[in-house]
Design a protein around this motif. Sequence first.
Motif, PDB file in Angstrom:
ATOM      1  N   MET A 119       7.155  -2.233  -4.290  1.00  0.00           N
ATOM      2  CA  MET A 119       6.003  -1.753  -5.049  1.00  0.00           C
ATOM      3  C   MET A 119       6.459  -0.674  -6.025  1.00  0.00           C
ATOM      4  N   GLY A 121       4.595   2.161  -6.249  1.00  0.00           N
ATOM      5  CA  GLY A 121       4.179   3.394  -5.592  1.00  0.00           C
ATOM      6  C   GLY A 121       4.274   3.284  -4.082  1.00  0.00           C
ATOM      7  N   VAL A 143       3.208   8.984  -7.032  1.00  0.00           N
ATOM      8  CA  VAL A 143       3.233  10.449  -7.120  1.00  0.00           C
ATOM      9  C   VAL A 143       3.815  10.827  -8.472  1.00  0.00           C
ATOM     10  N   SER A 191      15.188   3.506  -0.572  1.00  0.00           N
ATOM     11  CA  SER A 191      15.237   3.176  -1.994  1.00  0.00           C
ATOM     12  C   SER A 191      15.178   1.671  -2.236  1.00  0.00           C
ATOM     13  N   ASP A 192      14.741   1.306  -3.452  1.00  0.00           N
ATOM     14  CA  ASP A 192      14.803  -0.111  -3.820  1.00  0.00           C
ATOM     15  C   ASP A 192      16.061  -0.422  -4.635  1.00  0.00           C
ATOM     16  N   ARG A 223       7.826   3.220   0.235  1.00  0.00           N
ATOM     17  CA  ARG A 223       7.409   4.537   0.715  1.00  0.00           C
ATOM     18  C   ARG A 223       6.103   4.407   1.473  1.00  0.00           C
TER      19      ARG A 223
HETATM   20  P1  AMP Z   1      13.218   4.910  -5.146  1.00  0.00           P
HETATM   21  O1  AMP Z   1      13.499   5.957  -4.109  1.00  0.00           O
HETATM   22  O2  AMP Z   1      12.941   5.462  -6.497  1.00  0.00           O
HETATM   23  O3  AMP Z   1      14.243   3.811  -5.134  1.00  0.00           O
HETATM   24  O4  AMP Z   1      11.860   4.272  -4.702  1.00  0.00           O
HETATM   25  C1  AMP Z   1      11.713   3.578  -3.484  1.00  0.00           C
HETATM   26  C2  AMP Z   1      10.311   3.078  -3.383  1.00  0.00           C
HETATM   27  O5  AMP Z   1       9.428   4.194  -3.293  1.00  0.00           O
HETATM   28  C3  AMP Z   1       9.826   2.279  -4.583  1.00  0.00           C
HETATM   29  O6  AMP Z   1      10.085   0.902  -4.396  1.00  0.00           O
HETATM   30  C4  AMP Z   1       8.354   2.561  -4.602  1.00  0.00           C
HETATM   31  O7  AMP Z   1       7.684   1.702  -3.715  1.00  0.00           O
HETATM   32  C5  AMP Z   1       8.264   3.959  -4.046  1.00  0.00           C
HETATM   33  N1  AMP Z   1       8.211   4.987  -5.096  1.00  0.00           N
HETATM   34  C6  AMP Z   1       9.128   5.266  -6.049  1.00  0.00           C
HETATM   35  N2  AMP Z   1       8.723   6.282  -6.832  1.00  0.00           N
HETATM   36  C7  AMP Z   1       7.516   6.652  -6.370  1.00  0.00           C
HETATM   37  C8  AMP Z   1       6.551   7.629  -6.763  1.00  0.00           C
HETATM   38  N3  AMP Z   1       6.754   8.443  -7.806  1.00  0.00           N
HETATM   39  N4  AMP Z   1       5.423   7.724  -6.032  1.00  0.00           N
HETATM   40  C9  AMP Z   1       5.200   6.914  -4.986  1.00  0.00           C
HETATM   41  N5  AMP Z   1       6.051   5.979  -4.574  1.00  0.00           N
HETATM   42  C10 AMP Z   1       7.193   5.828  -5.252  1.00  0.00           C
END
Ligand code: AMP
Length: 255
Positions: A119, A121, A143, A191-192, A223
């Motif tokens: 996703m 978010g 966020v 993380s994605d 998340r």
């Molecule tokens: P990341 O740590 O950036 O790889 O993000 C991992 C996952 O967290 C993503 O696939 C999103 O589902 C979620 N995510 C990323 N950034 C945000 C954000 N700013 N607010 C909420 N969820 C997020």
Amino acid sequence: MLYSVRMRAAQGAPHEQGGRHISGAERLVCRQEVAGLTQTMLERAFFHSRGEADFINITVEAIAPETIQTVPILPVTEMEAPDYEAGRGAAQIVLAAVGVNPAAAAEGFAQLLALPDSMRGAMLICAQTGKRLDTSGMRGVRVSRMDVDNEAVYTEWLAKQGFSGIHIREALVLASKVAAAHGIVAELCWSDDPEYTAGYVASSCTYFRFAHLKPQGCTQGGRLFFVRPGSDIEALQEYLTRQPVLVVVPEVVKQ
Ligand code: AMP
């Protein structure tokens, strides 16, 4: 004056038309930094390990100084777990220890693992029942409008603990904002980015970091925000998505 600079990138179509989420970023910077930052964000979207974006949206918006809240940065505790299976088991134990019902933690994990793709978010999950509380579907609750109050102090603070790199840098800012929200019991994240296996559980007072919460090469991230029963969900979403927050990092004491 600070500016909220937000980037979201997708593949195939814009997010709102069903495009695949590639990358996103959220910063609060002064005007002189905006141009350089948007360039960096564009490059991140074009050269991301999840694939090349063909839709990129960058928003720049002035933030009224009197609306900014400050919150403390969460201290980091590193957890020992040799692989992602052990990491996920330990993460569930930590979630239970900080107040999430074990059945709700298990239900949250199941919902995250059942997603067809990452996703943009987060999911809001009831910390008692494990039921999803938001209605944002695959968009999730994003966020936004947060950063550290002093970039140089933050870099030094992280380095002193042996941390560098964009993942922990961004995640710790986000987790610190989320942890300060009324109604949040805990957060779970991995993380994605396919090459980044680390993740964390954050409580209201600690960021528990696990070196592995998913297998190498996996593009499925996510998340979960575990929410106290009876919380005002609308107010919580307003804080998470719109309230500008600067995370305060303690100065590293020089020897
Ligand atoms: P990341 O740590 O950036 O790889 O993000 C991992 C996952 O967290 C993503 O696939 C999103 O589902 C979620 N995510 C990323 N950034 C945000 C954000 N700013 N607010 C909420 N969820 C997020």
